[in-house]
Each structure stands twice: as structure tokens, then as C-alpha cells.
Design a protein around this motif. Structure first.
Motif, PDB file in Angstrom:
ATOM      1  N   LEU A  48      26.185  -8.023 -49.150  1.00 34.18           N
ATOM      2  CA  LEU A  48      27.119  -7.093 -49.793  1.00 34.18           C
ATOM      3  C   LEU A  48      28.440  -7.839 -49.878  1.00 34.18           C
ATOM      4  CD1 LEU A  48      26.416  -3.592 -48.174  1.00 34.18           C
ATOM      5  CD2 LEU A  48      26.254  -4.191 -50.600  1.00 34.18           C
ATOM      6  N   PRO A  49      28.822  -8.320 -51.075  1.00 30.74           N
ATOM      7  CA  PRO A  49      30.005  -9.182 -51.195  1.00 30.74           C
ATOM      8  C   PRO A  49      31.277  -8.469 -50.754  1.00 30.74           C
ATOM      9  CG  PRO A  49      28.655  -9.244 -53.188  1.00 30.74           C
ATOM     10  CD  PRO A  49      28.144  -8.116 -52.360  1.00 30.74           C
ATOM     11  N   LEU A  50      32.314  -9.264 -50.543  1.00 30.58           N
ATOM     12  CA  LEU A  50      33.589  -8.751 -50.067  1.00 30.58           C
ATOM     13  C   LEU A  50      34.091  -7.632 -50.976  1.00 30.58           C
ATOM     14  CD1 LEU A  50      35.797  -9.269 -47.898  1.00 30.58           C
ATOM     15  CD2 LEU A  50      36.915 -10.767 -49.578  1.00 30.58           C
ATOM     16  N   PHE A  85      32.814   4.353 -40.723  1.00 31.75           N
ATOM     17  CA  PHE A  85      32.038   4.066 -39.517  1.00 31.75           C
ATOM     18  C   PHE A  85      30.750   3.372 -39.946  1.00 31.75           C
ATOM     19  CE2 PHE A  85      34.718   7.647 -38.697  1.00 31.75           C
ATOM     20  CZ  PHE A  85      35.032   7.630 -37.354  1.00 31.75           C
ATOM     21  N   SER A  86      30.462   2.201 -39.359  1.00 30.69           N
ATOM     22  CA  SER A  86      29.241   1.458 -39.693  1.00 30.69           C
ATOM     23  C   SER A  86      28.456   1.185 -38.422  1.00 30.69           C
ATOM     24  CB  SER A  86      29.569   0.132 -40.383  1.00 30.69           C
ATOM     25  OG  SER A  86      30.224   0.349 -41.616  1.00 30.69           O
ATOM     26  N   LYS A  87      27.202   1.635 -38.407  1.00 32.31           N
ATOM     27  CA  LYS A  87      26.333   1.443 -37.246  1.00 32.31           C
ATOM     28  C   LYS A  87      25.139   0.577 -37.651  1.00 32.31           C
ATOM     29  CE  LYS A  87      23.978   2.098 -33.410  1.00 32.31           C
ATOM     30  NZ  LYS A  87      24.290   1.334 -32.183  1.00 32.31           N
ATOM     31  N   LEU A  88      25.047  -0.619 -37.065  1.00 32.88           N
ATOM     32  CA  LEU A  88      23.908  -1.506 -37.307  1.00 32.88           C
ATOM     33  C   LEU A  88      22.721  -0.968 -36.516  1.00 32.88           C
ATOM     34  CD1 LEU A  88      22.881  -4.141 -38.618  1.00 32.88           C
ATOM     35  CD2 LEU A  88      23.664  -5.343 -36.556  1.00 32.88           C
ATOM     36  N   LEU A  89      21.704  -0.492 -37.224  1.00 31.23           N
ATOM     37  CA  LEU A  89      20.553   0.145 -36.576  1.00 31.23           C
ATOM     38  C   LEU A  89      19.551  -0.867 -36.062  1.00 31.23           C
ATOM     39  CD1 LEU A  89      20.035   3.062 -39.115  1.00 31.23           C
ATOM     40  CD2 LEU A  89      21.099   3.196 -36.846  1.00 31.23           C
ATOM     41  N   PHE A  90      19.329  -1.932 -36.817  1.00 27.60           N
ATOM     42  CA  PHE A  90      18.523  -3.042 -36.329  1.00 27.60           C
ATOM     43  C   PHE A  90      18.864  -4.305 -37.104  1.00 27.60           C
ATOM     44  CE2 PHE A  90      15.578  -0.966 -39.416  1.00 27.60           C
ATOM     45  CZ  PHE A  90      15.401  -2.005 -40.313  1.00 27.60           C
ATOM     46  N   GLY A  91      18.530  -5.455 -36.519  1.00 27.99           N
ATOM     47  CA  GLY A  91      18.746  -6.730 -37.176  1.00 27.99           C
ATOM     48  C   GLY A  91      19.993  -7.452 -36.704  1.00 27.99           C
ATOM     49  N   THR A  92      20.212  -8.621 -37.307  1.00 30.67           N
ATOM     50  CA  THR A  92      21.401  -9.441 -37.044  1.00 30.67           C
ATOM     51  C   THR A  92      22.140  -9.672 -38.355  1.00 30.67           C
ATOM     52  OG1 THR A  92      20.388 -10.579 -35.159  1.00 30.67           O
ATOM     53  CG2 THR A  92      22.246 -11.673 -36.222  1.00 30.67           C
ATOM     54  N   MET A  93      23.427  -9.437 -38.324  1.00 34.11           N
ATOM     55  CA  MET A  93      24.251  -9.495 -39.531  1.00 34.11           C
ATOM     56  C   MET A  93      25.562 -10.201 -39.243  1.00 34.11           C
ATOM     57  SD  MET A  93      25.770  -6.208 -41.580  1.00 34.11           S
ATOM     58  CE  MET A  93      24.242  -5.920 -42.458  1.00 34.11           C
ATOM     59  N   HIS A  94      26.029 -10.984 -40.235  1.00 35.43           N
ATOM     60  CA  HIS A  94      27.361 -11.577 -40.130  1.00 35.43           C
ATOM     61  C   HIS A  94      28.341 -10.704 -40.911  1.00 35.43           C
ATOM     62  CE1 HIS A  94      30.224 -14.842 -39.379  1.00 35.43           C
ATOM     63  NE2 HIS A  94      30.745 -14.500 -40.547  1.00 35.43           N
ATOM     64  N   ILE A  95      29.445 -10.369 -40.267  1.00 41.46           N
ATOM     65  CA  ILE A  95      30.480  -9.558 -40.902  1.00 41.46           C
ATOM     66  C   ILE A  95      31.763 -10.363 -40.951  1.00 41.46           C
ATOM     67  CG2 ILE A  95      31.859  -7.450 -40.801  1.00 41.46           C
ATOM     68  CD1 ILE A  95      29.570  -6.117 -39.319  1.00 41.46           C
ATOM     69  N   LYS A  96      32.344 -10.438 -42.144  1.00 40.86           N
ATOM     70  CA  LYS A  96      33.639 -11.070 -42.335  1.00 40.86           C
ATOM     71  C   LYS A  96      34.552 -10.032 -42.974  1.00 40.86           C
ATOM     72  CE  LYS A  96      35.586 -15.541 -43.639  1.00 40.86           C
ATOM     73  NZ  LYS A  96      35.287 -16.882 -44.228  1.00 40.86           N
ATOM     74  N   ALA A  97      35.716  -9.783 -42.362  1.00 44.70           N
ATOM     75  CA  ALA A  97      36.566  -8.690 -42.830  1.00 44.70           C
ATOM     76  C   ALA A  97      38.033  -9.078 -42.798  1.00 44.70           C
ATOM     77  CB  ALA A  97      36.338  -7.447 -41.969  1.00 44.70           C
ATOM     78  N   MET A 146      38.559  -4.573 -45.887  1.00 43.76           N
ATOM     79  CA  MET A 146      37.767  -5.305 -46.890  1.00 43.76           C
ATOM     80  C   MET A 146      36.756  -6.175 -46.140  1.00 43.76           C
ATOM     81  SD  MET A 146      41.138  -6.202 -49.057  1.00 43.76           S
ATOM     82  CE  MET A 146      41.986  -6.319 -47.490  1.00 43.76           C
ATOM     83  N   HIS A 147      35.475  -5.914 -46.356  1.00 45.26           N
ATOM     84  CA  HIS A 147      34.495  -6.675 -45.594  1.00 45.26           C
ATOM     85  C   HIS A 147      33.323  -7.141 -46.447  1.00 45.26           C
ATOM     86  CE1 HIS A 147      32.382  -2.638 -44.248  1.00 45.26           C
ATOM     87  NE2 HIS A 147      32.007  -3.000 -45.455  1.00 45.26           N
ATOM     88  N   CYS A 148      32.627  -8.124 -45.899  1.00 50.94           N
ATOM     89  CA  CYS A 148      31.422  -8.691 -46.505  1.00 50.94           C
ATOM     90  C   CYS A 148      30.322  -8.669 -45.455  1.00 50.94           C
ATOM     91  CB  CYS A 148      31.701 -10.122 -46.969  1.00 50.94           C
ATOM     92  SG  CYS A 148      30.233 -11.029 -47.506  1.00 50.94           S
ATOM     93  N   PHE A 149      29.148  -8.164 -45.839  1.00 51.82           N
ATOM     94  CA  PHE A 149      27.978  -8.139 -44.957  1.00 51.82           C
ATOM     95  C   PHE A 149      26.982  -9.197 -45.428  1.00 51.82           C
ATOM     96  CE2 PHE A 149      28.214  -3.308 -43.785  1.00 51.82           C
ATOM     97  CZ  PHE A 149      29.314  -3.570 -42.991  1.00 51.82           C
ATOM     98  N   THR A 150      26.506 -10.035 -44.517  1.00 51.84           N
ATOM     99  CA  THR A 150      25.455 -11.004 -44.827  1.00 51.84           C
ATOM    100  C   THR A 150      24.333 -10.841 -43.808  1.00 51.84           C
ATOM    101  OG1 THR A 150      27.079 -12.588 -45.698  1.00 51.84           O
ATOM    102  CG2 THR A 150      24.888 -13.435 -45.158  1.00 51.84           C
TER     103      THR A 150
END
Length: 270
Positions: free
Chosen positions: A107-109, A118-130, A185-189
Motif C-alpha cells: 500500500l504505497p505512501l 487504528f491499525s491492528k496487524l492480525l497476522f504476518g510480518t509487515m514493514h511500515i514506513k510513516a 502518512m504511511h506505506c505498508f509493505t
């Protein structure tokens, strides 16, 4: 029916009830917490803690999703892998939904104007840049060379400070961003298959000026701050890492976010 089987049936019923209660409890809390809020208005501390506590306790089982669902299979495609969005609930005060990202999904910046999220990571590994905007620094513009056309274009940019640049692995605490703080402002990878439960208050609304704007980042050294303004601190190398110039761009051409039917526990909207 044997005693063991009866006990198993009771356990299943209790589990189903727990799952329904979790998502219903989230909806009820959102309705209360955002009732007196609006664009740019942050819920009070008690309301934030209430939502955070509910989300921290939720897992993928509470919304009926699994990492082996077909949404997480990566298909050969140009651009970004397809991302799926499950809509749970939306009104003029808040929205609840789930983003399903396959491995390498991005999900681009992008921004969240006048929102608390509010963002809750339910499963997995993600990189967040904000990032957050730097106050008292006006937008800057400068010519930028376009090698494909051998000409220069004027690029409008605005200075932002890096707030988050880390990997997150579930289970982890809920992240919260605010209208002017927390990495608006964030990016999810997605590093692995990921599911993110999102609560937005208020939701995006083009008619009210809450448009989802995408950005391209430029290194801090690419543009001048102008007006002889100086950032705090003397470490120029640190500034290069901690700050960037953001340029508004159209929605990336390769980005595909598609809606799918939510089949988890139902929410009784009141």
C-alpha cells in the motif's frame, strides 16, 4: 451423544459467541468513541484506550480470516500484487475494514487527512514506513531533470519527518496515527501474507475534502528548505535519514485494491 462430543459442541458454541462478541464489541466502542468527534477531532484518552484494548485482544479468528485463503496467493502481474479489502461497517463517523496483502504486496505512501486511525496487524510480518509534516516549513519547488524527455520539470514538495521505519510481526500492539502526529502518512509493505484491521475516524470522503493522496519521496538533500530555515540539530547525516521531501502524485498505475465480501461474524448495526 457422548459426553466428549457434547463438550466439544459446547466449546464450539462458546468460540462462535466469542468471535461475534469481539467484532460487535469493536463496533459498539467505535460508535461511542467517535460519536462526538469529527474531522480533525481526536477522541479523548479514555476512548483511545478503550479501542486500543479491544483491538489488541483481537486475532484473525475474530473476523473469520486465515492465511491460507486465496486472497494471499501471488499471481504473476505487472506492478503491485493485488490487495483485497473487506468492508465491515461504515458511517459518517467511522469505518471498519480489513486489508489482505499477499507477500510483497504494497500500500504505497498515502495520507489520512483529519483522521485518527487504528491499525491492528492480525497476522504476518509487515514493514511500515510513516511520516508527519514538519510545521513552519512552506512547500518548496525546484526544477528536476527528466532524463526520458531531456527537459526539466518543476516539482512541488513539502518537508516531512520520518516517524516509523520498522518491521512488525503479529501479535503486536495496535498502532495509532493522528491528524498531525503518529505517522499520518504511511506505506505498508507485506513481507509475508498479512491482514490489517483498520478503524478510521472519520472515513475518507472526497466531498468533504478527505481525499486519499499518494506521495513520492525525495531525499532531504534534493531540495533547499528556503528562507534560510534550519532544522534542529547539527548532525547533517542524521537529517538526511530523518527527513524527506514528499511530492503529491496520482494513484500509482499498478496499484489494485479490490473489494471482497466479508464472511466473518456479522455486526449488528444499531
Amino acid at each position: 451423544m457422548g459426553m466428549e462430543k457434547m463438550a466439544g459442541e459446547r466449546k464450539k458454541r462458546r468460540t462462535r459467541h466469542k468471535r461475534v462478541a469481539a467484532v460487535q464489541k469493536l463496533y459498539d466502542a467505535c460508535r461511542d468513541v467517535f460519536a462526538n468527534c469529527g474531522p480533525g477531532v481526536v477522541p479523548d484518552a479514555q476512548g483511545i484506550e478503550r479501542l486500543k484494548d479491544i483491538l489488541n485482544g483481537m486475532t484473525e479468528h475474530d473476523v473469520g480470516i486465515r492465511p491460507n485463503m486465496p486472497f494471499f496467493k501471488v499471481k504473476e502481474t505487472e506492478g503491485f500484487p493485488k490487495i483485497t479489502y473487506l468492508h465491515l461497517s461504515e458511517c459518517d463517523k467511522f469505518s471498519i475494514g480489513i486489508f489482505l496483502l499477499p507477500p510483497t504486496g504494497v500500500l504505497p505512501l498515502h495520507n489520512h487527512p483529519q483522521m485518527t486511525v487504528f491499525s491492528k496487524l492480525l497476522f504476518g510480518t509487515m514493514h511500515i514506513k510513516a511520516y508527519d509534516w514538519v510545521d513552519n516549513f512552506a512547500s518548496s519547488s525546484a526544477p528536476k531533470s527528466d532524463s526520458s524527455e531531456c527537459e526539466e520539470k518543476t516539482v512541488g514538495v513539502r518537508l516531512a519527518k520520518l516517524k516509523v521505519n520498522s518491521d512488525f510481526t503479529a501479535p503486536c500492539n495496535t498502532s495509532i496515527l493522528y491528524p498531525t502526529d503518529g505517522g499520518n502518512m504511511h506505506c505498508f509493505t507485506a513481507i509475508t501474507s498479512c491482514a490489517v484491521l483498520d478503524v478510521l475516524g472519520p472515513p475518507y470522503c472526497d466531498a468533504e475534502g478527505r481525499h486519499c493522496q499518494y506521495y513520492r519521496t525525495h531525499p532531504f538533500t534534493s531540495f533547499s528548505a528556503g528562507d534560510n530555515k534550519q532544522l534542529p540539530g547539527d548532525d547533517e547525516k542524521a537529517k538526511e535519514l530523518d527527513y524527506a521531501w514528499l511530492e503529491e502524485i496520482d494513484k500509482p498505475a499498478g496499484l489494485s485494491v479490490v473489494g471482497a465480501l466479508y464472511n466473518g461474524p456479522k455486526i449488528m448495526e444499531k
